[in-house]
Scaffold this active site. Structure first.
Site, PDB file in Angstrom:
ATOM      1  N   GLY A   4       2.589   3.059   2.596  1.00 30.94           N
ATOM      2  CA  GLY A   4       4.025   2.665   3.364  1.00 30.94           C
ATOM      3  C   GLY A   4       4.527   1.667   2.996  1.00 30.94           C
ATOM      4  O   GLY A   4       6.002   1.850   2.458  1.00 30.94           O
ATOM      5  N   GLU A  27     -17.145  11.874   2.558  1.00 33.27           N
ATOM      6  CA  GLU A  27     -17.316  11.931   0.846  1.00 33.27           C
ATOM      7  C   GLU A  27     -18.248  11.499  -0.047  1.00 33.27           C
ATOM      8  O   GLU A  27     -18.610  11.746  -0.576  1.00 33.27           O
ATOM      9  CB  GLU A  27     -15.551  11.547   0.667  1.00 33.27           C
ATOM     10  CG  GLU A  27     -15.203  12.378   1.222  1.00 33.27           C
ATOM     11  CD  GLU A  27     -13.429  11.993   1.725  1.00 33.27           C
ATOM     12  OE1 GLU A  27     -12.893  13.181   1.376  1.00 33.27           O
ATOM     13  OE2 GLU A  27     -13.003  11.404   0.643  1.00 33.27           O
ATOM     14  N   GLY A  85       1.304  -1.330   0.507  1.00 31.54           N
ATOM     15  CA  GLY A  85      -0.086  -0.117  -0.245  1.00 31.54           C
ATOM     16  C   GLY A  85       1.051   1.468   0.038  1.00 31.54           C
ATOM     17  O   GLY A  85       2.285   1.134  -0.506  1.00 31.54           O
ATOM     18  N   VAL A  96       0.643 -12.592   4.080  1.00 27.99           N
ATOM     19  CA  VAL A  96       1.557 -13.436   5.365  1.00 27.99           C
ATOM     20  C   VAL A  96       0.721 -13.781   6.383  1.00 27.99           C
ATOM     21  O   VAL A  96      -0.379 -12.684   6.882  1.00 27.99           O
ATOM     22  CB  VAL A  96       2.204 -12.065   5.587  1.00 27.99           C
ATOM     23  CG1 VAL A  96       3.618 -12.281   6.728  1.00 27.99           C
ATOM     24  CG2 VAL A  96       3.551 -11.826   4.487  1.00 27.99           C
ATOM     25  N   ALA A 155      -2.755   8.838   4.451  1.00 30.71           N
ATOM     26  CA  ALA A 155      -2.392   8.643   3.775  1.00 30.71           C
ATOM     27  C   ALA A 155      -0.594   9.147   4.237  1.00 30.71           C
ATOM     28  O   ALA A 155       0.556   8.418   3.942  1.00 30.71           O
ATOM     29  CB  ALA A 155      -2.390   8.926   2.762  1.00 30.71           C
ATOM     30  N   GLN A 156      -0.499  10.421   4.822  1.00 28.06           N
ATOM     31  CA  GLN A 156       1.027  11.582   4.097  1.00 28.06           C
ATOM     32  C   GLN A 156       1.841  10.527   5.545  1.00 28.06           C
ATOM     33  O   GLN A 156       2.930  10.450   5.555  1.00 28.06           O
ATOM     34  CB  GLN A 156       0.413  12.910   5.015  1.00 28.06           C
ATOM     35  CG  GLN A 156       0.213  13.772   3.627  1.00 28.06           C
ATOM     36  CD  GLN A 156       2.010  13.713   3.019  1.00 28.06           C
ATOM     37  OE1 GLN A 156       2.594  13.804   3.529  1.00 28.06           O
ATOM     38  NE2 GLN A 156       2.020  13.573   1.758  1.00 28.06           N
ATOM     39  N   ASP A 163      -1.038   2.689   8.795  1.00 27.79           N
ATOM     40  CA  ASP A 163      -1.747   2.629   9.737  1.00 27.79           C
ATOM     41  C   ASP A 163      -1.934   1.788  11.022  1.00 27.79           C
ATOM     42  O   ASP A 163      -2.542   1.447  11.615  1.00 27.79           O
ATOM     43  CB  ASP A 163      -3.123   1.823   8.510  1.00 27.79           C
ATOM     44  CG  ASP A 163      -4.007   3.098   8.145  1.00 27.79           C
ATOM     45  OD1 ASP A 163      -3.343   4.453   8.402  1.00 27.79           O
ATOM     46  OD2 ASP A 163      -4.925   3.254   7.766  1.00 27.79           O
TER      47      ASP A 163
HETATM   48  C1  LIG Z   1     -11.510   5.052   1.555  1.00 30.93           C
HETATM   49  C2  LIG Z   1     -10.936   5.535   2.869  1.00 30.93           C
HETATM   50  C3  LIG Z   1      -9.886   7.005   2.511  1.00 30.93           C
HETATM   51  C4  LIG Z   1      -9.617   7.410   2.921  1.00 30.93           C
HETATM   52  N1  LIG Z   1      -9.344   9.124   2.636  1.00 30.93           N
HETATM   53  C5  LIG Z   1      -8.439   9.309   2.910  1.00 30.93           C
HETATM   54  C6  LIG Z   1      -7.836  10.348   3.200  1.00 30.93           C
HETATM   55  O1  LIG Z   1      -8.734  11.770   2.493  1.00 30.93           O
HETATM   56  N2  LIG Z   1      -6.015  11.635   3.258  1.00 30.93           N
HETATM   57  C7  LIG Z   1      -6.081  10.791   4.152  1.00 30.93           C
HETATM   58  O2  LIG Z   1      -4.524  10.734   4.099  1.00 30.93           O
HETATM   59  N3  LIG Z   1      -5.669   9.531   3.597  1.00 30.93           N
HETATM   60  C8  LIG Z   1      -6.835   8.798   3.515  1.00 30.93           C
HETATM   61  N4  LIG Z   1      -7.310   7.375   3.857  1.00 30.93           N
HETATM   62  C9  LIG Z   1      -5.985   6.833   5.082  1.00 30.93           C
HETATM   63  C10 LIG Z   1      -5.215   5.781   3.907  1.00 30.93           C
HETATM   64  O3  LIG Z   1      -5.497   5.618   2.459  1.00 30.93           O
HETATM   65  C11 LIG Z   1      -4.675   5.358   4.608  1.00 30.93           C
HETATM   66  O4  LIG Z   1      -3.824   5.894   5.767  1.00 30.93           O
HETATM   67  C12 LIG Z   1      -3.047   4.568   4.417  1.00 30.93           C
HETATM   68  O5  LIG Z   1      -3.527   3.932   2.856  1.00 30.93           O
HETATM   69  C13 LIG Z   1      -2.573   3.881   4.830  1.00 30.93           C
HETATM   70  O6  LIG Z   1      -1.310   3.701   4.508  1.00 30.93           O
HETATM   71  P1  LIG Z   1      -0.673   1.487   5.060  1.00 30.93           P
HETATM   72  O7  LIG Z   1       0.334   1.179   3.861  1.00 30.93           O
HETATM   73  O8  LIG Z   1      -0.801   1.491   5.930  1.00 30.93           O
HETATM   74  O9  LIG Z   1      -1.543   0.431   4.113  1.00 30.93           O
HETATM   75  P2  LIG Z   1      -2.268   0.505   2.900  1.00 30.93           P
HETATM   76  O10 LIG Z   1      -1.975   1.143   2.038  1.00 30.93           O
HETATM   77  O11 LIG Z   1      -4.023   0.157   3.457  1.00 30.93           O
HETATM   78  O12 LIG Z   1      -2.366  -1.021   2.320  1.00 30.93           O
HETATM   79  C14 LIG Z   1      -1.787  -2.210   3.066  1.00 30.93           C
HETATM   80  C15 LIG Z   1      -1.356  -3.233   1.970  1.00 30.93           C
HETATM   81  O13 LIG Z   1      -0.963  -4.240   3.098  1.00 30.93           O
HETATM   82  C16 LIG Z   1      -1.763  -5.503   2.053  1.00 30.93           C
HETATM   83  N5  LIG Z   1      -2.149  -6.928   3.543  1.00 30.93           N
HETATM   84  C17 LIG Z   1      -2.633  -6.592   3.781  1.00 30.93           C
HETATM   85  N6  LIG Z   1      -2.036  -7.698   5.257  1.00 30.93           N
HETATM   86  C18 LIG Z   1      -1.362  -8.424   4.361  1.00 30.93           C
HETATM   87  C19 LIG Z   1      -0.854 -10.095   4.805  1.00 30.93           C
HETATM   88  N7  LIG Z   1      -1.231 -10.294   5.698  1.00 30.93           N
HETATM   89  N8  LIG Z   1      -0.197 -10.313   3.795  1.00 30.93           N
HETATM   90  C20 LIG Z   1       0.372  -9.847   2.702  1.00 30.93           C
HETATM   91  N9  LIG Z   1      -0.566  -8.266   2.606  1.00 30.93           N
HETATM   92  C21 LIG Z   1      -1.225  -7.904   3.366  1.00 30.93           C
HETATM   93  C22 LIG Z   1      -2.951  -4.993   1.591  1.00 30.93           C
HETATM   94  O14 LIG Z   1      -3.182  -5.779   0.887  1.00 30.93           O
HETATM   95  C23 LIG Z   1      -2.460  -4.267   1.172  1.00 30.93           C
HETATM   96  O15 LIG Z   1      -2.528  -3.574  -0.427  1.00 30.93           O
HETATM   97  C24 LIG Z   1      -8.442   7.004   4.038  1.00 30.93           C
HETATM   98  C25 LIG Z   1      -8.854   5.294   3.518  1.00 30.93           C
HETATM   99  C26 LIG Z   1      -9.995   4.900   3.514  1.00 30.93           C
HETATM  100  C27 LIG Z   1     -10.062   3.267   3.455  1.00 30.93           C
END
Ligand SMILES: Cc1cc2nc3c(=O)[nH]c(=O)nc-3n(C[C@H](O)[C@H](O)[C@H](O)COP(=O)(O)OP(=O)(O)OC[C@H]3O[C@@H](n4cnc5c(N)ncnc54)[C@H](O)[C@@H]3O)c2cc1C
Length: 450
Positions: A31, A191, A29, A95, A335-336, A320
């Site tokens: 991060g 939204e 995702g 995983v 996201a940031q 997250d």
């Molecule tokens: C509907 C929605 C709207 C949002 N709007 C905003 C916004 O307007 N502004 C903002 O800043 N943030 C927003 N966010 C939050 C933002 O998208 C998240 O904070 C961000 O994506 C977190 O990034 P991450 O890398 O931690 O996790 P994610 O981007 O969620 O990525 C996690 C990844 O891990 C993978 N994964 C999970 N478990 C496993 C496993 N066991 N094995 C292998 N792969 C796995 C998943 O498939 C995914 O690809 C929103 C979120 C949602 C759901």
């Protein structure tokens, strides 16, 4: 050291020519991909594992759910990253555990028995999934919005509800199909509600003969005393006024007691509805259990100043799924934060591999939060500034286009938005699973647990 595994995973020859430290990243995702990119020029082997084959820009999922955009416009194959990054390999697999003593992650690859993948450094970036706060039975009737599948199914339900209403002779049933309930007044709920309201008032307005889509009820339920509490009173009030202006009914201070095939019961009142959408909460995957690490109240792994898991300097948790306190306040799941943490951890590992010491602890640079309330109206909250309106909406649109993963996504989204802005048309009004929508008795659509 990695020979056996390399053969098993059939890694390309270039990755096994020399034995380099292996960085395993779980989660492709925001991060995880930021961390992978930050390691592009470092002499390491990067192995990115995700259970899906695609990256999704989640902030625009609501536009897929409301037919403005299609799935592929906000997503891209994770594997495409390896086109421009020689030291990166991608594995599609889930995983299911981490052996910190043996320095291995356990991967469940489709149709194969679990594999153990050794690592020298491990970055956990698994994000979150919707939580129903102990009421998991709600998930069958009220999908959350987290993945492309969720967005497509919500779109199916919304469009399907209008199709059913058009066929319905019973006026009460017709009204039930044209009542949409969104649970949760955070950014995603707001939204989605605004976009749905504008879809019924413009795009769908003249598409039906027996029903008037613009008379649909869109009800936003929030348990707290106001919507968007994180944006402060002033912006929350502006968002409330804007939502009301475009026809969204807001009920605050109401707790949802039940959700079933007929609708929602909130604060003792039943709201008949065939489309309920859950945006009330998310929770992280159980990394704390995998690592034997402490978690915060939200279930996020509490990490140290370098985002390392305490007791394991080679394991990091970001985005997250990580609990980080800054100035005694937890960092938000946005996201940031994930992006900055991904880049930071990539750089920390690069420094360690090169023998450089003295990295500064992680510090989040808060550039502010944005939320959009329909066409032409967005909110921006920074430490110094609270603003809203059309110019803020233009800034929101620019930032979101630039945050998409590839040029092809940006061009396609820009084109769709241009068309939508000037014609009101939404080109992705496709019901992907018509069989489920047309089923007699309006059975709930199958919902995939996360
Ligand atoms: C509907 C929605 C709207 C949002 N709007 C905003 C916004 O307007 N502004 C903002 O800043 N943030 C927003 N966010 C939050 C933002 O998208 C998240 O904070 C961000 O994506 C977190 O990034 P991450 O890398 O931690 O996790 P994610 O981007 O969620 O990525 C996690 C990844 O891990 C993978 N994964 C999970 N478990 C496993 C496993 N066991 N094995 C292998 N792969 C796995 C998943 O498939 C995914 O690809 C929103 C979120 C949602 C759901």
């Amino acid at each position: 050291m990695h020979d056996e595994l390399d053969e098993a995973l059939r890694l390309p020859e270039r990755a096994v020519k020399e034995i380099l430290p292996r960085v395993v990243i779980v989660g492709g995702g925001i991060g995880g991909t930021a961390a992978a990119r930050a390691l592009k020029k470092t002499p390491v082997e990067v192995l990115l594992i995700d259970r899906r084959n695609h990256y999704v820009f989640q902030p625009l999922l609501y536009q897929v759910a409301t037919s403005v955009l299609s799935e592929s416009e906000i997503a891209s194959p994770i594997r495409q990253l390896s086109d421009s990054q020689e030291n990166l390999s991608v594995i599609m697999g889930e995983v299911v555990g981490v052996d910190t003593a043996g320095r291995e992650v356990v991967v469940d690859c489709e149709n194969q028995s679990a594999r153990r993948v050794p690592y020298d450094f491990l970055i956990l970036a698994t994000g979150t999934h919707p939580t129903y706060f102990g009421n998991d039975r709600f998930s069958e009737f009220a999908p959350g919005l987290k993945t492309l599948t969720d967005a497509r199914r919500i779109r199916d339900r919304i469009l399907g509800a209008f199709e059913r209403a058009e066929l319905e002779d019973d006026l009460n049933e017709q009204k039930r199909h044209m009542t949409f309930v969104l649970v949760g007044g955070g950014p995603a709920g707001v939204e989605l509600a605004a976009s749905l309201a504008q879809m019924t008032a413009t795009t769908l307005r003249s598409n039906f003969r027996r029903i008037d889509p613009s008379s649909a009820s869109i009800i936003l339920l929030e348990g707290g005393k106001s919507i968007l509490p994180a944006y402060g009173d002033e912006l929350s009030e502006k968002a409330t006024a804007q939502l009301k202006k475009i026809g969204v009914e807001i009920r605050t201070g109401v707790m949802v007691e039940n959700i079933d095939a007929d609708g929602v019961v909130a604060a003792g009142v039943r709201i008949p509805s065939s489309t309920v959408i859950w945006t009330a909460g998310v929770k992280p995957f159980p990394l704390g259990d995998w690592l034997g690490a402490k978690t915060d109240r939200a279930g996020r792994v509490l990490v140290g100043p370098y985002l390392e898991v305490p007791g394991h300097m080679e394991v990091f948790a970001i985005g997250d799924t990580a609990g980080v306190l800054q100035d005694n306040k937890p960092l938000p799941g946005v996201a940031q934060v994930a992006l900055q943490q991904g880049k930071y951890v990539g750089n920390v590992i690069a420094d360690r591999v090169r023998g450089r010491v003295g990295a500064q602890p992680f510090r989040y640079n808060d550039k502010g939060n944005m939320a959009v309330v329909g066409k032409n109206f967005a909110l921006l909250q920074t430490e110094k500034m609270h603003t809203s309106g059309f110019v803020t909406w233009l800034i929101w649109a620019f930032i979101h286009i630039m945050s998409l993963p590839h040029a092809q996504n940006r061009i396609r989204v820009y084109t769709q938005w241009f068309w939508w802005y000037f014609t009101g048309q939404r080109s992705s009004r496709i019901i992907a699973e018509p069989e489920a929508v047309l089923s007699k008795g309006q059975k709930p659509l199958p919902f995939e647990p996360h």
